[in-house]
Scaffold this motif. Structure first.
Motif, PDB file in Angstrom:
ATOM      1  N   LYS A 112       0.801  -1.186   0.093  1.00  0.00           N
ATOM      2  CA  LYS A 112       0.045  -0.156   0.153  1.00  0.00           C
ATOM      3  C   LYS A 112       0.858   1.158   0.107  1.00  0.00           C
ATOM      4  CE  LYS A 112      -2.512   1.267   3.698  1.00  0.00           C
ATOM      5  NZ  LYS A 112      -3.285   1.273   4.739  1.00  0.00           N
ATOM      6  N   TYR A 113       0.320   2.000  -0.794  1.00  0.00           N
ATOM      7  CA  TYR A 113       1.196   3.544  -0.930  1.00  0.00           C
ATOM      8  C   TYR A 113       0.173   4.696  -0.385  1.00  0.00           C
ATOM      9  CZ  TYR A 113       3.667   7.570  -2.608  1.00  0.00           C
ATOM     10  OH  TYR A 113       4.469   8.960  -2.775  1.00  0.00           O
ATOM     11  N   GLU A 114       0.607   5.367   0.603  1.00  0.00           N
ATOM     12  CA  GLU A 114      -0.297   6.533   0.931  1.00  0.00           C
ATOM     13  C   GLU A 114       0.145   7.765   0.411  1.00  0.00           C
ATOM     14  OE1 GLU A 114      -1.004   4.940   5.591  1.00  0.00           O
ATOM     15  OE2 GLU A 114       0.466   6.104   5.081  1.00  0.00           O
ATOM     16  N   TYR A 124      -5.027   6.565  -0.422  1.00  0.00           N
ATOM     17  CA  TYR A 124      -3.918   5.388  -0.745  1.00  0.00           C
ATOM     18  C   TYR A 124      -4.380   4.455  -1.638  1.00  0.00           C
ATOM     19  CZ  TYR A 124      -7.133   2.555   2.334  1.00  0.00           C
ATOM     20  OH  TYR A 124      -8.152   1.905   2.869  1.00  0.00           O
ATOM     21  N   VAL A 125      -3.655   3.938  -2.449  1.00  0.00           N
ATOM     22  CA  VAL A 125      -3.737   2.892  -3.545  1.00  0.00           C
ATOM     23  C   VAL A 125      -3.062   1.643  -3.079  1.00  0.00           C
ATOM     24  CG1 VAL A 125      -4.245   4.426  -5.322  1.00  0.00           C
ATOM     25  CG2 VAL A 125      -1.886   3.683  -4.975  1.00  0.00           C
ATOM     26  N   GLY A 126      -3.376   0.343  -3.223  1.00  0.00           N
ATOM     27  CA  GLY A 126      -2.775  -0.872  -2.898  1.00  0.00           C
ATOM     28  C   GLY A 126      -2.778  -1.951  -3.926  1.00  0.00           C
ATOM     29  N   LEU A 127      -2.033  -2.895  -3.705  1.00  0.00           N
ATOM     30  CA  LEU A 127      -1.895  -3.977  -4.656  1.00  0.00           C
ATOM     31  C   LEU A 127      -1.869  -5.358  -3.892  1.00  0.00           C
ATOM     32  CD1 LEU A 127      -1.637  -5.309  -7.410  1.00  0.00           C
ATOM     33  CD2 LEU A 127       0.803  -4.887  -7.158  1.00  0.00           C
ATOM     34  N   SER A 128      -2.423  -6.228  -4.103  1.00  0.00           N
ATOM     35  CA  SER A 128      -2.314  -7.699  -3.452  1.00  0.00           C
ATOM     36  C   SER A 128      -2.132  -8.821  -4.543  1.00  0.00           C
ATOM     37  CB  SER A 128      -3.685  -7.912  -2.675  1.00  0.00           C
ATOM     38  OG  SER A 128      -4.555  -8.197  -3.338  1.00  0.00           O
ATOM     39  N   GLY A 166      -8.577   3.804  -1.425  1.00  0.00           N
ATOM     40  CA  GLY A 166      -9.369   4.102  -0.510  1.00  0.00           C
ATOM     41  C   GLY A 166      -8.918   5.486   0.159  1.00  0.00           C
ATOM     42  N   VAL A 167      -9.331   5.860   1.243  1.00  0.00           N
ATOM     43  CA  VAL A 167      -9.156   7.065   2.002  1.00  0.00           C
ATOM     44  C   VAL A 167      -9.079   6.762   3.454  1.00  0.00           C
ATOM     45  CG1 VAL A 167     -11.474   7.747   2.128  1.00  0.00           C
ATOM     46  CG2 VAL A 167      -9.685   9.182   2.334  1.00  0.00           C
ATOM     47  N   SER A 168      -8.352   7.005   4.010  1.00  0.00           N
ATOM     48  CA  SER A 168      -8.233   6.847   5.651  1.00  0.00           C
ATOM     49  C   SER A 168      -8.221   8.268   6.541  1.00  0.00           C
ATOM     50  CB  SER A 168      -6.851   6.243   6.025  1.00  0.00           C
ATOM     51  OG  SER A 168      -6.821   5.853   7.273  1.00  0.00           O
ATOM     52  N   TYR A 169      -8.950   8.207   7.716  1.00  0.00           N
ATOM     53  CA  TYR A 169      -8.979   9.361   8.492  1.00  0.00           C
ATOM     54  C   TYR A 169      -8.496   9.151   9.877  1.00  0.00           C
ATOM     55  CZ  TYR A 169     -11.011  13.448  10.919  1.00  0.00           C
ATOM     56  OH  TYR A 169     -11.245  14.445  11.767  1.00  0.00           O
TER      57      TYR A 169
END
Length: 206
Positions: A112-114, A124-128, A166-169
């Motif tokens: 994941k990259y923020e 952020y975006v991510g890969l699995s 997604g987005v984190s708070y």
């Protein structure tokens, strides 16, 4: 003696201002545990979409910071696909089939990259990359000495690749909430193909 006493009094009344210690920024969290939950839907291949619809999903992720904005971890998730009895009955009148709900499980190595925060929101975006497995479901009967198969979903494990954003708070330094969308591709599976999910996220960091 008198001179020594005067010198001692002067020394005792001379206070050297103490240096104010510089405050260093708190260290970034290095580990996190997240709980995710939401809904998942199949989005390709009639083998699943014909008689199954989406259902709830839940999972957990353990991650470690490897850069200022980069995380690597392991995620495990399970989701339910509900059997559409009405759809099956309409396609095969008079044929009785048990409700064959399916579980779809996935495990993968995640990255994941923020991005930089915008008003405390951290996109952020991510890969699995990992493996995906379906539980089996089959409906057959003998008609005039001939075996008729209405559906046959074998239990098998396939390579899977997921993409998410997604987005984190952050509520505190160690607690954050968020929302994310994920698309999961199951390689070379003629039944499920791909799924999409919308999930809420609760993350604890230390």
């Amino acid at each position: 003696m008198r001179m020594a006493l005067v010198a001692l009094m002067i020394a005792s009344t001379s206070v050297v201002p103490a240096q104010t210690p510089q405050r260093t920024p708190s260290a970034l969290p290095t580990r996190s545990v997240a709980v995710v939950g939401g809904m998942s839907w199949p989005v390709s291949h009639d083998g699943i979409m014909q008689y199954w619809r989406g259902g709830p999903s839940a999972g957990t992720e353990i991650a470690f910071r490897v850069g200022r904005r980069t995380w690597i971890g392991i995620e495990v998730e399970a989701s339910a696909l509900w059997f559409r009895a009405g759809k099956f009955g309409g396609a095969h009148p008079g044929v009785r089939a048990e409700h064959k709900h399916i579980a779809h499980m996935a495990i993968g190595l995640t990255g994941k990259y923020e991005f930089a925060a915008v008003r405390r929101l951290i996109p952020y975006v991510g890969l699995s990359v990992g493996a995906s497995r379906l539980t089996p479901a089959i409906a057959q009967e003998i008609v005039d000495s001939v075996r008729v198969t209405y559906f046959n979903i074998p239990g098998r494990t396939r390579l899977s690749v997921g993409f998410l954003g997604g987005v984190s708070y952050p509520l505190t330094r160690w607690l954050a909430i968020g929302v994310e969308a994920r698309w999961l591709y199951v390689h070379n599976d003629p039944d499920i193909g791909a799924t999409t999910a919308v999930r809420g996220r609760l993350q604890f960091s230390v």
